[in-house]
Design a protein around this motif. Structure first.
Motif: not given
Length: 434
Positions: A70-74
């Motif tokens: 998820f933080p990688g997507g952001v």
């Protein structure tokens, strides 16, 4: 007119160059953490690990992946995909050189955690974002089909190359070190190619009312509140879990039918890379013609359920049975990898704004790859344990039964998602958002 034609030509060149370079990087980036898929017994010999311990390595990789998706997507919505891809290639190569020294099991766990950071946090969503931005909803099947097919083509070529460099060593330990060094050097080359040919990307706006100019927590929350995005992730869970269980088919062929290590390694390469390539290209072309990537996935899940049942039903041993199982191996693999190619092609279909494609890919990835945290360890332990307490092949049959169940769940979820997405589209049309 000439200027417009020149701009169109330049745009097409940029699109194809991006697809090719990202496919090369994507085809190489996960080879080191997934060595177990092709070299399970040899990796055991080189590291001194049991199947359960190899599962623990994959679980370590999966746990850090889960934290990073998820933080990688952001991150991908805020930072240039080129910078992230270059860093990922060089970072994975550096960890690969450490892996090549064959440190203790504890350090192998650390190395796999580093692999998770460089292949997921900084790479995965950046890859998805860069491809999603190359076209509209009507092109997503072809774009992601080409990406996954290209990754499969590169994977096939370099994996057969790894088998060749493995084979020139005098023993299994030397062979594994050769393969690890080989992949690490290729990743350095991919990083250099990305520096030369990829262009820095900027946030993409489609002109929809729902598009955003800047990143905000409210926009992330808006994507997280979309049930269709989460259902896309559930389709991924079913498919990827089945893929993990399917990783035991080559070991099953060896133990149940007496195939040699070389034949099994080559079949593993065919399963993981060649069928990934063929399935992806076919899925990309057909799903766009069907007009719904989700509907295509739904029926591919039905095919998976049928072919997984054949694995359960066909008895081990016998010359006739091996031909049936190998043919089934191809059919199941094509269905499996055609779905895998389309995980992120659904982002536009469920009406996620282009500006938040990275965030959506983070949510879908979070769910899709959740099984990596535990399923490698669980399945490895099941195969080891049942070989001792039941029959040598009992654990494999349990894996195949799980594939049947997961495929059936995926088929039902596909039906639900198609129905729900139609309702969302009708609501958006009524509100003037489409």
């Amino acid at each position: 007119m000439q200027e417009n034609a020149k701009e169109t030509k330049n745009s097409n060149v940029t699109k194809w160059m991006t697809l090719i370079i990202v496919a090369i990087a994507g085809g190489l980036i996960t080879k080191l953490p997934y060595l177990r898929e092709t070299y399970m017994t040899s990796l055991q010999a080189a590291t001194g690990a049991t199947k359960t311990q190899l599962g623990i390595l994959m679980s370590a990789y999966g746990i850090v992946n889960f934290i990073c998706y998820f933080p990688g997507g952001v991150l991908a919505d805020k930072i240039s995909a080129k910078k992230l891809i270059v860093f990922s290639c060089f970072g994975t190569a550096a960890a690969g050189f450490w892996y090549w020294t064959m440190p203790s099991f504890t350090w192998l766990v650390v190395i796999h955690a580093i692999f998770a950071i460089t292949t997921v946090f900084t790479f995965w969503a950046a890859m998805v974002k860069s491809i999603n931005s190359l076209g509209g909803p009507e092109e997503q099947g072809r774009l992601f089909g080409f990406l996954e097919g290209g990754r499969g083509l590169i994977g096939t070529i370099v994996a057969f190359g790894s088998v060749a460099v493995f084979g020139i060593a005098v023993d299994e330990v030397g062979g594994m070190k050769n393969a690890i060094l080989y992949y690490s050097v290729l990743l350095l080359v991919a990083g250099v190619l990305a520096i030369i040919f990829l262009k820095d990307t900027k946030p993409v706006k489609t002109g929809r009312k729902s598009d955003t100019k800047t990143f905000s927590l409210a926009n992330v929350a808006a994507v997280a509140k979309m049930p269709t995005v989460w259902l896309c992730g559930v389709l991924g869970i079913c498919n990827y879990s089945a893929l993990i269980f399917h990783g035991y088919v080559t070991a099953y062929l060896s133990e149940a039918f007496g195939l040699s290590d070389t034949v099994v390694a080559n079949l593993s390469v065919v399963r993981t890379y060649f069928m990934m390539m063929v399935g992806a290209f076919v899925a990309g072309l057909i799903s766009d013609k069907v007009g719904s990537r989700i509907k295509f996935m739904q029926w591919a899940f039905l095919g998976m359920a049928v072919f997984a049942t054949v694995y359960v039903a066909v008895p081990a041993g016998g010359s006739a049975a091996i031909y049936i199982i190998v043919a089934n191996f191809v059919c199941f693999g094509l269905c499996l990898y055609s779905i895998k190619a389309l995980y992120f092609s659904t982002i536009d279909e469920v009406f996620v704004p282009k500006a938040l494609a990275g965030t959506a890919s983070g949510i879908i990835s979070l769910l899709t790859y959740l099984p990596e945290m535990f399923l490698y360890t669980v399945s490895g332990n099941m195969v080891d344990r049942l070989a001792e307490t039941a029959t040598p092949l009992a654990g494999y049959k349990h894996c195949f039964t799980a594939m049947v169940i997961l495929s059936a769940i995926g088929f039902v979820c596909g039906i639900i998602l198609v129905t729900l997405n139609k309702k969302v589209k009708a609501r958006m049309v009524a509100a003037g958002e489409l």
